[in-house]
Structures are given as C-alpha cells and as structure tokens.
Design an enzyme around this catalytic site. Sequence first.
Site: not given
Lengths: 279, 494
Positions: A72, A141, A143, A148
């Site tokens: 990314d 979380d 991801h 996400e």
Amino acid sequence: MRLIIRNDAAEVGEYIGNYIAKRINTFKPTAEKPFVLGLPTGSSPIPTYKHLIGLVKAGKLSFKHVITFNMDEYVGLPEDHPESYHTFMFRELFSHIDIDPANVHILNGNAPDLIAECKAYEEAITKVGGIEFFLAGIGEDGHIAFNEPGSSLVSKTRIKTLAYDTILANARFFNNDISLVPRMALTVGVATVLAAREVAVVVTGQRKSLALSKAIEEGVNHLTTLSALQMHPWALIVADEDATAELHVKTVKYFKSIERVQEEVEETQARINGQVGGD
Amino acid sequence: MSTSGEQDNGLVCFTNCFLPLEDGTLVERDLWIDAEKGVILDAQRTFYTGRRRPKKVIDLQGNILSPGFIDVQINGAYGFDFSIYDGDDDKYEAGLKMVAERIVETGVTSLLPTVITQERSLYPKLLSLLHPHSFPSSANLLGWHAEGPFLQGSKRGAHAQSFLVNAPAGLKSIEEVYGKDNLAAGEDNSVRVITAAPELEGLMESIGPLSEQGVIFSIGHSTASSRVATAAVRCGARLVTHLFNAMPQLHHRDPSIIGLLGAGGPHSSSLPPTPSHSKKSSLSLVSGALSAKSVRGGGTEALTEGPSAFGTPGGSASPMGANAKSDLHAQIVALGESLEGREAFQRPYYGIIVDGIHSHPNSVRLAYTAHPEGCILVTDAMAMLDPHLPDGVHEWRDGKRLVKNGERLFIEGTDTLAGSVVTMDTCVRKFKVFTSTSIGQAILCATYNPAKCLGIENKKGTLRGNADADFVVLSHEGKVLSTWVAGREVWKKA
C-alpha cells in the site's frame, strides 16, 4: 494454518527472516524465473527486514532476482515524504540489499488516475506469474494492508478511505496532528493477498493480541480482515508471546505442538526431493 | 577499503560509514554519489525515479565520511605565498596549483586564498588571478579573501602600516582598490571576502552595498566599539576575522567585536557603551537626514554629504574615542541601528585559529559555548605550512630565519610568533579536545558552518543530494584517512 510463537519481536524477525531466505534460496530464482515477494510496511516487519539485510550482507541471501510488490501507499503524500511507504521501504530494506530498482513495485499514490494505477498494479502482478510469498502485518483492528474493517474479502487493489482508528494511530507520525494524516490510500485487496501461493503474517505486541484472537479463534469476518487467512491453503502466522495474550491456552498449546511436526514433514519432503533445504 | 560489484555504472555507494549530519550528530548510513558527475545523490530518488543503484560499493570500515574541510583563511602553504606576485602569471598559477594539489592531505577540499595587505595598485591584478579554480585531483580554490588594506593601524599586526588606507569615497574607494570587476558577482560564482575595520572612514556605509553584490564583509584588524561592531553586523557584516586576534580584548563594559558573540538578546545593541551616547541621542542626530526609506535605498548619500573630516586610519582611534569624535560617526552607527528591529539580529560567524597558540583553549571554549553555530575553524596558515616540514631552523625572507617547533613558528632569536602553521585536521582534533565537543560538532565548524557563511551550503560542506562529492574520510579520532574531490579519491593515507 500454522501459528509459530517466539519470545519477542526480535526472535519473530529472525524466524520469519530465515524462513523467507529459505524460500528464496530453495526457489533458486533466475532472471527468467524470478521470485515474487509481497511486502508490508509498519513497525511489525522491521525486525524481519533487519534480519534479511544481515543475511544479504553475510552473503547468504540475494535479492538479485527477486521482484517485490508492496501492499500500500498513501494518496497525495509526496514520494520522498519521511512517512511515505516509498521512504520507509528504501530506508528499512531496499537501500541495504542488492535488489534491482527495476524489480521494485510500490503503488503510486500521486498518480493522476488512481483507478488506472490500481488496475495496472494487479496486471503487473499477473504478468510476473502472481506472488509467490506475501509477507504481511496487521493493524490493531485486524486489518491486513489497508483493508479496514468492513472491507470486502474478495477485494483487489483499489483506493481506500482510512478508518478513523488508523488515522488516529498514524497521527504520531505526523506531529500528532490528525489533519496532516492522509485520509486515503491505495492498497492491495484481501483477495490480492490470498492469491499469493504462500502468506505469512507477523503479529507482535500485546496491542495486537485481540485482533489475533479474532482472526484465528473466530469465524471469517470482514470486520477482522485477517480472518480471511483461514481460507488460505498455505498460511503462516508468526507471533511473539505478548501477541498471544488474548488466545486460549488450548490454542497456544495446539500450535506449539504442531510446530515440530511441521518441521519434520518439511525435512522428510526435502530428503525425498533430494534438496538441501534451508540456509 | 574494498570494492565489489560487477560492471561500473558510474555510481558509488559508500557503506559501513558514519555520516556527520548538519545538526552535529553522526549516523551510520550509506551515501550514494555519481562519481562521473562528481555529485552526491539523493539516493531514494535515484533508486525509485532513476531506477539505478550503485554497482560499486566502497566499505569505509566504520570510519567517518565527512564533507571535505573548507578553509576560509589561508595565506599560503608548501612554500607558496598567495600574497607574493612577482609579475609572472604562470608562476603564480603554478603555485596555486601546487597548493591545491597538496593541501588535500590535510582534509581540505576547498580553500579561500587569503591576500594580506598589499601596495594598493597590486590588488586588481592579484585578485583577478584568484578566480575560482578546479585543478584535476586537487582542492577547489573558491575565490579570494582580501585581508586589508582597510585595516585599523593600531591593530594591523603583521600588515604593513604604509599600505593601509581608508575609503573617503565609500564604495567607490573600495572599488578603486580591489577593482570593480573583481568585486562584482560574476558568472563564476567567485567567493569574495574582505576583512576590514568598519570604523574607518567610508567603510560602514559600504557594507550594505558590498553585501548586496555578494561580497562577504568580515570585521577584523579593528578597534570597533560594541556599537560600531553591532551596527556593522546590522549593515550586513557576516564574519569576524580570527576572533580574539587584532581586536580589542573583551572588556565587560564595552566587549567590542568579541561581544558580538553575546549579541542578539532583547537588549541587543540598544545598550549604550557610555551614558552620553545613548541610542536615542545618536538617532536624533540623524533623524532629519535619514528617513527609513533613504536607509534602505540610497541612504549612504545622506552620510557622505556630511563633513569629510573623519577618523583617520592612522590608528589613534580607540573603541570609545572613535564614537566620541564626530557626529558623523554617530550617524554611521545610527545607520546600523536604524535597521534594528526589521529582523532578528543575526550574530556573525567568526573564524578562529585553533592551534592552541593564537587562542588559548579556554578562549576557544568560551567563544564556542557562546555561539556554536557561528564557529568556523581557520588555519590562517602561512606559506611555511607543510606537515612534512621538520622542526628546526628554516630560511624565511629578507635574510631572516624561522624556528619551527611543532605548531609554533618563531622568528629566530626572538619570541615573536611568525604566524600559524597548523593544518585544518589538527585544528579539528584540537577543537574537539578544547571544547569537549563531539567529533560531529567539530566537523561542522570546518565544513557546514563555513559553507553557510559563504552561502555555498548547497554545494559544499554538506552531504545533501546534489552537493559536490568532496569528502574527507576520518577516523573517529579525526585523523585523515583519505580525501575525495568531485567523487574521486585524490589522497590516501599510506
């Protein structure tokens, strides 16, 4: 799926570094048959990169015929910004190893046509025969890359708006001013990662422990995108003791017990294939 | 050092080395250069945009890769004196070349040949010979540093009294001496530094116009009071020549030029040296003649209209006396003071000879502690400078002989110091010891600080991308191991 548990982040880095080196060396990459490696950014992979650099400097590993694809990059952040993933990768890995710059792929968050950029990225992966080995980290979380919570588990490379949690977590890199944190990123999709022939995920630190538990002890769920790894035929998670804090004792014991078995299987297989595996 | 790699692509990676950064820290990091173009690369840009990485790798074995040293005040070396010109251009040029080739063994990759006070008619020719030079495999000559002839007689040191002049017609007088073309900013980016006494007639008003054309005005061989010195800095003076030497010693009530190192506080220049010469009264003297506008533009006209009777350069002026002497002087000081408040007071850089002789170690430490960012190490070396010259008696000039004893050089039969023969790398090591600072901070004083003072910090004295690949490889004790100019090794320790 396998879960390997080591004492701390440095040992995790050493384990996964050796593991990647073994994969590349066994593959015997050439210009015609390069090894295609997917790479993450963030704090989790740094010990792994350090170990890989050490192996290259010691002459035990070469990236000469390795092609890399990063996961990314932020949108709109200058490529030479200290927090860009271009900068991170150059600083933490590429400047220290013998990789050919032409073999390095990172999404261009400043491309005039971001959708075309993402499409071209998927095509570039396909063109080199897909990703052999994808290394990943996870967010608190759960991801994977910038997928996400709530991301499609069959997603491909695309533009993503970052979750508020991620923006808050990243603010420490931007003078603690959330207005300076990029709001969007380009990221490979969950399916892009799962399409790799092997996936390994580094999970270190207690703050990641709940995410790890949700990813491997509960069902596949788009709110913890790492959980999609359960659908992958050849996946490996390497965690430190801290990251196992939320796991059941039974889970930890099970994975510890199968670690040795896996090694024995691999050794036997290597003998049958007449290969001298390992580094 | 070892090299590896297959075919050469002109790029070189220095690895296993410590880089001194512009904040004085040392970081273990690789440095990439383009050895063909002789410049430092922005490595990340070269990698991603240029899609190139160095094929050649040089292992510096844990040593320091520093920008090459810059000496902004050096009178000669290896027997050649920059101030001696006998009419033979080729001979002079050969002397420059010889010094540039040999000085690299001291880690110096850029120098500013310094010319001491001459008979005034010699300047135009001499300075024109000192245009920037880059001989192959040798240090860069950046331009010139004219120390004199606008010096205060009582602080002339070794300079010839009979050659000292002042500038009754201001800038015009200065141009007449040095040559207008030599002073002008040319296409060759020549560095031009003038050491002069700002209290002399016609000097203060010339600082602004000189600075505007890129000439660096350095305060030296001067008796300037605190107010005059401060005004000179406000007008544009950016350097002090060999701090502590050839200037009034630090007096607590009027710290003079040395006091500039403590300037810049909220009181700044407004503290009057004597009650009778408060800022207010001196300003009121010129309030009619000097509007803010005229100061910015042609403010000097208002000053030159005044009486030409002015302090002579003869040397009778004392720090306080100069101020008390004439209204005009007050006007000049006011010229500087009227610039006050426009921007924060920028303390000047200061050259300092760190041979342990020309400035006591404690003085060096005192100056550095007061103003670390301004510190510039200079050798102020004479033609006798030669690290290979053994101690003992050596022929000099006019039948005199010199006795060399380490870094000390005496006129034979006297205890008169005949100048400095210290090398820049020795200065760096001594400076580190005298000030208890780190090697990284000491390096700054011989690299980045002088480059900033000269306004060339994008090309010299730095490891920034696109800067010239001029380096000195140092051990962590500051010993020179090799010297590089434009990406090529020009000297290596045997």
